[in-house]
Design a protein around this motif. Structure first.
Motif, PDB file in Angstrom:
ATOM      1  N   GLU A 245       3.900  14.674 -11.231  1.00 55.85           N
ATOM      2  CA  GLU A 245       4.159  14.838 -12.663  1.00 55.85           C
ATOM      3  C   GLU A 245       3.069  15.695 -13.299  1.00 55.85           C
ATOM      4  O   GLU A 245       3.359  16.595 -14.090  1.00 55.85           O
ATOM      5  CB  GLU A 245       4.229  13.482 -13.351  1.00 55.85           C
ATOM      6  CG  GLU A 245       5.515  12.722 -13.076  1.00 55.85           C
ATOM      7  CD  GLU A 245       5.545  11.367 -13.771  1.00 55.85           C
ATOM      8  OE1 GLU A 245       4.682  11.105 -14.639  1.00 55.85           O
ATOM      9  OE2 GLU A 245       6.433  10.574 -13.439  1.00 55.85           O
ATOM     10  N   ARG A 246       1.808  15.409 -12.956  1.00 54.96           N
ATOM     11  CA  ARG A 246       0.701  16.202 -13.500  1.00 54.96           C
ATOM     12  C   ARG A 246       0.814  17.654 -13.066  1.00 54.96           C
ATOM     13  O   ARG A 246       0.608  18.572 -13.865  1.00 54.96           O
ATOM     14  CB  ARG A 246      -0.644  15.621 -13.043  1.00 54.96           C
ATOM     15  CG  ARG A 246      -0.991  14.318 -13.727  1.00 54.96           C
ATOM     16  CD  ARG A 246      -2.302  13.740 -13.224  1.00 54.96           C
ATOM     17  NE  ARG A 246      -3.384  14.697 -13.368  1.00 54.96           N
ATOM     18  CZ  ARG A 246      -4.438  14.779 -12.570  1.00 54.96           C
ATOM     19  NH1 ARG A 246      -4.562  13.965 -11.548  1.00 54.96           N
ATOM     20  NH2 ARG A 246      -5.386  15.653 -12.790  1.00 54.96           N
TER      21      ARG A 246
ATOM     22  N   GLU B 174       2.133   1.758  -3.526  1.00 55.95           N
ATOM     23  CA  GLU B 174       1.047   2.261  -4.376  1.00 55.95           C
ATOM     24  C   GLU B 174       0.783   3.736  -4.095  1.00 55.95           C
ATOM     25  O   GLU B 174       0.568   4.524  -5.029  1.00 55.95           O
ATOM     26  CB  GLU B 174      -0.217   1.443  -4.151  1.00 55.95           C
ATOM     27  CG  GLU B 174      -0.130   0.028  -4.711  1.00 55.95           C
ATOM     28  CD  GLU B 174      -1.305  -0.845  -4.285  1.00 55.95           C
ATOM     29  OE1 GLU B 174      -2.191  -0.377  -3.529  1.00 55.95           O
ATOM     30  OE2 GLU B 174      -1.340  -2.012  -4.705  1.00 55.95           O
ATOM     31  N   ALA B 175       0.808   4.116  -2.825  1.00 50.50           N
ATOM     32  CA  ALA B 175       0.587   5.522  -2.479  1.00 50.50           C
ATOM     33  C   ALA B 175       1.704   6.392  -3.041  1.00 50.50           C
ATOM     34  O   ALA B 175       1.445   7.473  -3.580  1.00 50.50           O
ATOM     35  CB  ALA B 175       0.502   5.684  -0.960  1.00 50.50           C
TER      36      ALA B 175
ATOM     37  N   GLU C   8       3.507   5.764  -5.669  1.00 51.88           N
ATOM     38  CA  GLU C   8       3.321   5.828  -7.121  1.00 51.88           C
ATOM     39  C   GLU C   8       2.256   6.855  -7.474  1.00 51.88           C
ATOM     40  O   GLU C   8       2.418   7.632  -8.415  1.00 51.88           O
ATOM     41  CB  GLU C   8       2.944   4.453  -7.670  1.00 51.88           C
ATOM     42  CG  GLU C   8       4.093   3.466  -7.651  1.00 51.88           C
ATOM     43  CD  GLU C   8       3.666   2.050  -8.025  1.00 51.88           C
ATOM     44  OE1 GLU C   8       2.451   1.745  -7.987  1.00 51.88           O
ATOM     45  OE2 GLU C   8       4.564   1.248  -8.341  1.00 51.88           O
ATOM     46  N   ARG C   9       1.160   6.877  -6.705  1.00 48.75           N
ATOM     47  CA  ARG C   9       0.100   7.870  -6.950  1.00 48.75           C
ATOM     48  C   ARG C   9       0.623   9.277  -6.728  1.00 48.75           C
ATOM     49  O   ARG C   9       0.324  10.191  -7.506  1.00 48.75           O
ATOM     50  CB  ARG C   9      -1.102   7.613  -6.031  1.00 48.75           C
ATOM     51  CG  ARG C   9      -2.067   6.614  -6.622  1.00 48.75           C
ATOM     52  CD  ARG C   9      -3.334   6.519  -5.789  1.00 48.75           C
ATOM     53  NE  ARG C   9      -3.414   5.147  -5.317  1.00 48.75           N
ATOM     54  CZ  ARG C   9      -3.407   4.763  -4.049  1.00 48.75           C
ATOM     55  NH1 ARG C   9      -3.390   5.636  -3.087  1.00 48.75           N
ATOM     56  NH2 ARG C   9      -3.442   3.491  -3.740  1.00 48.75           N
ATOM     57  N   ILE C  10       1.397   9.466  -5.660  1.00 48.00           N
ATOM     58  CA  ILE C  10       1.976  10.781  -5.380  1.00 48.00           C
ATOM     59  C   ILE C  10       2.891  11.198  -6.529  1.00 48.00           C
ATOM     60  O   ILE C  10       2.861  12.349  -6.972  1.00 48.00           O
ATOM     61  CB  ILE C  10       2.744  10.761  -4.045  1.00 48.00           C
ATOM     62  CG1 ILE C  10       1.753  10.639  -2.884  1.00 48.00           C
ATOM     63  CG2 ILE C  10       3.611  12.004  -3.887  1.00 48.00           C
ATOM     64  CD1 ILE C  10       2.401  10.329  -1.549  1.00 48.00           C
TER      65      ILE C  10
ATOM     66  N   ARG D 109       0.831  -1.214   0.000  1.00 48.80           N
ATOM     67  CA  ARG D 109       0.000   0.000   0.000  1.00 48.80           C
ATOM     68  C   ARG D 109       0.859   1.255   0.000  1.00 48.80           C
ATOM     69  O   ARG D 109       0.512   2.246  -0.654  1.00 48.80           O
ATOM     70  CB  ARG D 109      -0.942   0.002   1.199  1.00 48.80           C
ATOM     71  CG  ARG D 109      -2.144  -0.911   0.981  1.00 48.80           C
ATOM     72  CD  ARG D 109      -3.103  -0.744   2.092  1.00 48.80           C
ATOM     73  NE  ARG D 109      -2.509  -1.302   3.307  1.00 48.80           N
ATOM     74  CZ  ARG D 109      -3.135  -2.067   4.183  1.00 48.80           C
ATOM     75  NH1 ARG D 109      -4.395  -2.342   4.022  1.00 48.80           N
ATOM     76  NH2 ARG D 109      -2.518  -2.537   5.240  1.00 48.80           N
TER      77      ARG D 109
ATOM     78  N   ARG E  88       2.717  10.293  -9.684  1.00 51.97           N
ATOM     79  CA  ARG E  88       1.890  10.667 -10.842  1.00 51.97           C
ATOM     80  C   ARG E  88       1.273  12.047 -10.656  1.00 51.97           C
ATOM     81  O   ARG E  88       1.232  12.849 -11.588  1.00 51.97           O
ATOM     82  CB  ARG E  88       0.793   9.617 -11.087  1.00 51.97           C
ATOM     83  CG  ARG E  88       1.330   8.337 -11.711  1.00 51.97           C
ATOM     84  CD  ARG E  88       0.217   7.445 -12.208  1.00 51.97           C
ATOM     85  NE  ARG E  88      -0.653   6.963 -11.134  1.00 51.97           N
ATOM     86  CZ  ARG E  88      -0.462   5.860 -10.430  1.00 51.97           C
ATOM     87  NH1 ARG E  88       0.568   5.100 -10.673  1.00 51.97           N
ATOM     88  NH2 ARG E  88      -1.313   5.509  -9.477  1.00 51.97           N
ATOM     89  N   GLU E  89       0.792  12.332  -9.449  1.00 51.60           N
ATOM     90  CA  GLU E  89       0.219  13.649  -9.178  1.00 51.60           C
ATOM     91  C   GLU E  89       1.269  14.743  -9.308  1.00 51.60           C
ATOM     92  O   GLU E  89       0.981  15.825  -9.833  1.00 51.60           O
ATOM     93  CB  GLU E  89      -0.421  13.689  -7.783  1.00 51.60           C
ATOM     94  CG  GLU E  89      -1.743  12.967  -7.708  1.00 51.60           C
ATOM     95  CD  GLU E  89      -2.793  13.583  -8.614  1.00 51.60           C
ATOM     96  OE1 GLU E  89      -2.926  14.817  -8.653  1.00 51.60           O
ATOM     97  OE2 GLU E  89      -3.498  12.813  -9.305  1.00 51.60           O
TER      98      GLU E  89
END
Length: 51
Positions: A29-30, A19-20, A22-24, A16, A26-27
């Motif tokens: 990068e955006r 995964e968190a 990885e989400r951070i 977990r 991606r955010e």
């Protein structure tokens, strides 16, 4: 058996967390892409025309 549960719980916790992260990522990068676009648009508006 307790050691096995601890290992499974530890694995799930790590999974977990990854995964968190990885989400951070991606955010971020955006956010950076959006910020770069805003800066480029602002510099395009303020730069003099070459005409």
């Amino acid at each position: 058996m307790d050691a096995l549960r601890l290992s499974r719980s530890t694995y799930q916790l790590i999974e977990r967390a990854v995964e968190a992260l990885e989400r951070i990522g991606r955010e971020l990068e955006r956010y950076n892409d959006r910020h770069e676009r805003i800066v480029e648009e602002a510099t395009d508006e303020t730069s003099p025309d070459d005409s």
